[in-house]
Design a protein around this motif. Structure first.
Motif, short mmCIF file in Angstrom:
data_model
loop_
_atom_site.label_atom_id
_atom_site.label_comp_id
_atom_site.label_asym_id
_atom_site.label_seq_id
_atom_site.Cartn_x
_atom_site.Cartn_y
_atom_site.Cartn_z
N GLU A 172 0.82 -1.22 0.00
CA GLU A 172 0.00 0.00 0.00
C GLU A 172 0.85 1.27 0.00
O GLU A 172 0.41 2.31 -0.48
CB GLU A 172 -0.93 0.02 1.21
CG GLU A 172 -2.11 -0.93 1.15
CD GLU A 172 -3.03 -0.71 2.32
OE1 GLU A 172 -3.95 0.13 2.20
OE2 GLU A 172 -2.82 -1.35 3.37
N ASN A 173 2.05 1.18 0.56
CA ASN A 173 2.91 2.38 0.62
C ASN A 173 3.60 2.68 -0.70
O ASN A 173 4.33 3.68 -0.82
CB ASN A 173 3.95 2.23 1.73
CG ASN A 173 4.79 0.96 1.59
OD1 ASN A 173 4.90 0.39 0.51
ND2 ASN A 173 5.39 0.53 2.69
N GLY A 174 3.42 1.84 -1.70
CA GLY A 174 4.00 2.08 -3.02
C GLY A 174 5.42 1.60 -3.19
O GLY A 174 6.03 1.84 -4.24
N VAL A 175 5.99 0.91 -2.20
CA VAL A 175 7.36 0.42 -2.32
C VAL A 175 7.45 -0.64 -3.41
O VAL A 175 6.66 -1.58 -3.45
CB VAL A 175 7.85 -0.15 -0.98
CG1 VAL A 175 9.16 -0.93 -1.17
CG2 VAL A 175 8.07 0.96 0.04
N VAL A 176 8.43 -0.46 -4.30
CA VAL A 176 8.64 -1.41 -5.38
C VAL A 176 10.02 -2.05 -5.37
O VAL A 176 10.23 -3.07 -6.03
CB VAL A 176 8.40 -0.74 -6.76
CG1 VAL A 176 6.94 -0.34 -6.91
CG2 VAL A 176 9.31 0.46 -6.95
N ALA A 177 10.97 -1.47 -4.63
CA ALA A 177 12.33 -2.01 -4.68
C ALA A 177 13.15 -1.50 -3.49
O ALA A 177 12.83 -0.49 -2.87
CB ALA A 177 13.02 -1.60 -5.98
N LEU A 178 14.20 -2.24 -3.22
CA LEU A 178 15.23 -1.80 -2.28
C LEU A 178 16.21 -0.91 -3.02
O LEU A 178 16.65 -1.25 -4.13
CB LEU A 178 15.96 -3.01 -1.70
CG LEU A 178 17.13 -2.75 -0.77
CD1 LEU A 178 16.65 -2.14 0.54
CD2 LEU A 178 17.89 -4.05 -0.51
N ARG A 179 16.55 0.24 -2.46
CA ARG A 179 17.47 1.15 -3.12
C ARG A 179 18.85 1.17 -2.45
O ARG A 179 19.87 1.17 -3.15
CB ARG A 179 16.90 2.57 -3.15
CG ARG A 179 17.83 3.63 -3.70
CD ARG A 179 17.10 4.91 -4.03
NE ARG A 179 16.34 4.78 -5.27
CZ ARG A 179 15.51 5.71 -5.73
NH1 ARG A 179 15.30 6.83 -5.05
NH2 ARG A 179 14.88 5.53 -6.88
N GLU A 180 18.89 1.20 -1.12
CA GLU A 180 20.17 1.38 -0.43
C GLU A 180 20.08 0.89 1.01
O GLU A 180 19.02 0.95 1.63
CB GLU A 180 20.54 2.86 -0.45
CG GLU A 180 21.85 3.22 0.21
CD GLU A 180 22.15 4.71 0.10
OE1 GLU A 180 22.75 5.12 -0.91
OE2 GLU A 180 21.76 5.46 1.01
N VAL A 181 21.21 0.43 1.52
CA VAL A 181 21.35 0.15 2.95
C VAL A 181 22.45 1.06 3.47
O VAL A 181 23.56 1.08 2.94
CB VAL A 181 21.71 -1.32 3.22
CG1 VAL A 181 21.83 -1.56 4.73
CG2 VAL A 181 20.67 -2.25 2.61
N LEU A 182 22.13 1.83 4.49
CA LEU A 182 23.08 2.78 5.08
C LEU A 182 23.69 2.17 6.32
O LEU A 182 23.00 1.75 7.25
CB LEU A 182 22.36 4.08 5.45
CG LEU A 182 23.20 5.14 6.17
CD1 LEU A 182 24.34 5.63 5.28
CD2 LEU A 182 22.31 6.31 6.61
N LEU A 183 25.04 2.11 6.34
CA LEU A 183 25.80 1.61 7.48
C LEU A 183 26.57 2.75 8.11
O LEU A 183 27.01 3.67 7.41
CB LEU A 183 26.78 0.52 7.04
CG LEU A 183 26.23 -0.65 6.24
CD1 LEU A 183 27.37 -1.60 5.88
CD2 LEU A 183 25.14 -1.38 7.00
N HIS A 184 26.75 2.68 9.41
CA HIS A 184 27.61 3.62 10.12
C HIS A 184 28.84 2.87 10.63
O HIS A 184 28.73 1.77 11.17
CB HIS A 184 26.88 4.26 11.30
CG HIS A 184 25.92 5.34 10.89
ND1 HIS A 184 25.02 5.90 11.76
CD2 HIS A 184 25.74 5.97 9.70
CE1 HIS A 184 24.31 6.82 11.13
NE2 HIS A 184 24.73 6.87 9.88
N GLY A 185 29.99 3.47 10.48
CA GLY A 185 31.22 2.87 10.97
C GLY A 185 32.41 3.43 10.24
O GLY A 185 32.29 3.94 9.12
N ALA A 186 33.56 3.35 10.86
CA ALA A 186 34.79 3.75 10.18
C ALA A 186 35.05 2.81 9.01
O ALA A 186 34.57 1.68 8.99
CB ALA A 186 35.96 3.73 11.17
N ALA A 187 35.81 3.28 8.02
CA ALA A 187 36.02 2.49 6.80
C ALA A 187 37.50 2.25 6.53
O ALA A 187 38.04 2.74 5.53
CB ALA A 187 35.36 3.18 5.61
#
Length: 284
Positions: A172-187
């Motif tokens: 119902e919310n109109g979601v059709v796909a996953l776009r991104e996963v946001l992580l926090h942490g040093a790289a």
């Protein structure tokens, strides 16, 4: 054997305390939630399937004794779930990438020194769209990112779940796909290399973030204030970003369900709540 092209995200694992609470929360957010499915090692899920083939896996401990027995027996999936729950009640604990050869993944993780433990093969019962029982089988291979709050693994579907999920993929919310996963942490370079090894996606670093473009979505690792100072270098998931067909439809649903959110011109952000775990972001 899998090629060196970037992998696709298969699903996201979200440890939660109650499947009922999660179902109520996700349905209020406008998602269609599947029926409960049980794993043979004591956990259960009630998944949200998206039209792009990815899905969310809210995960609960159904039988603590079975889970404990599996952890003592070396089950990496339940062992990592227990480690996550020891430091955080709910959230997003893992990104899972698709695989056509889990055994080859395991050998590669061993050679790279990033294996989190033995492979896991298991089967569980499922139902077709017509209600007929089928057995779905999986092989999982695990990678360690050096954090109790987040890890990666690959999933090979030996005998896939029933393919027709069209009803479950309409939201119902109109979601059709996953776009991104946001992580926090040093790289640090070692962490970037570990993520590259699992995803087959090269990390692109700019300013305080590193992005990995997979076949169907993106992983973005951002250094927050606490990680930049070195006070907390553990990788942890912060948000899931969804693609929606019409942001106005999403906003109207959230308003009708009296859910708080923050609207900017191009996105809507909903803060974590019981049964949700991390922030959900909706973008056109």
């Amino acid at each position: 054997m899998d090629s060196d092209r970037p992998r696709a995200i298969d699903h996201l694992v979200l440890p939660i305390e109650s499947l009922q609470t999660s179902r109520e929360r996700l349905e209020a957010l406008g998602f269609t939630v599947a029926r409960q499915a049980d794993h043979p090692f004591g956990t259960s899920n009630a998944c949200v399937f998206l039209a792009d083939g990815t899905y969310l896996e809210p995960l609960v401990i159904r039988d603590a004794s079975l889970v404990g027995e599996s952890v003592r027996g070396g089950n990496v999936f339940t062992g990592r779930d227990a480690r996550f729950r020891g430091g955080r009640l709910e959230g997003l604990s893992a990104i899972v990438v698709s695989s056509t050869d889990a055994a080859a993944d395991h050998e590669r993780f061993l050679r790279a020194g990033i294996s989190a433990g033995d492979m896991l093969g298991f089967s569980r019962q499922a139902l077709t769209a017509e209600g007929a029982p089928v057995t779905a089988s999986f092989q999982l291979t695990f990678a360690d990112l050096g954090s109790d709050l987040f890890f990666l693994f690959s999933c090979q579907r030996i005998n896939p779940l029933p393919a027709d999920r069209s009803v479950l993929e309409r939201h119902e919310n109109g979601v059709v796909a996953l776009r991104e996963v946001l992580l926090h942490g040093a790289a640090p370079d070692d962490l970037v290399k570990r993520i590259e090894t699992v995803t087959h996606a090269a990390g692109f670093s700019e300013a305080d973030e590193t992005a990995f473009t997979l076949a169907n979505a993106r992983i973005r690792l951002v250094a927050g204030a606490e990680t930049a100072s070195g006070a907390d270098r553990a990788v942890k998931a912060a948000a899931v970003v969804f693609h929606v067909a019409d942001l106005t439809v999403t906003e109207l649903l959230l308003a009708d369900n009296h859910l708080p959110y923050v609207r900017t011109p191009h996105r809507i952000t909903v803060a974590p709540a019981p049964g949700q775990g991390v922030s959900f972001v909706f973008e056109e």
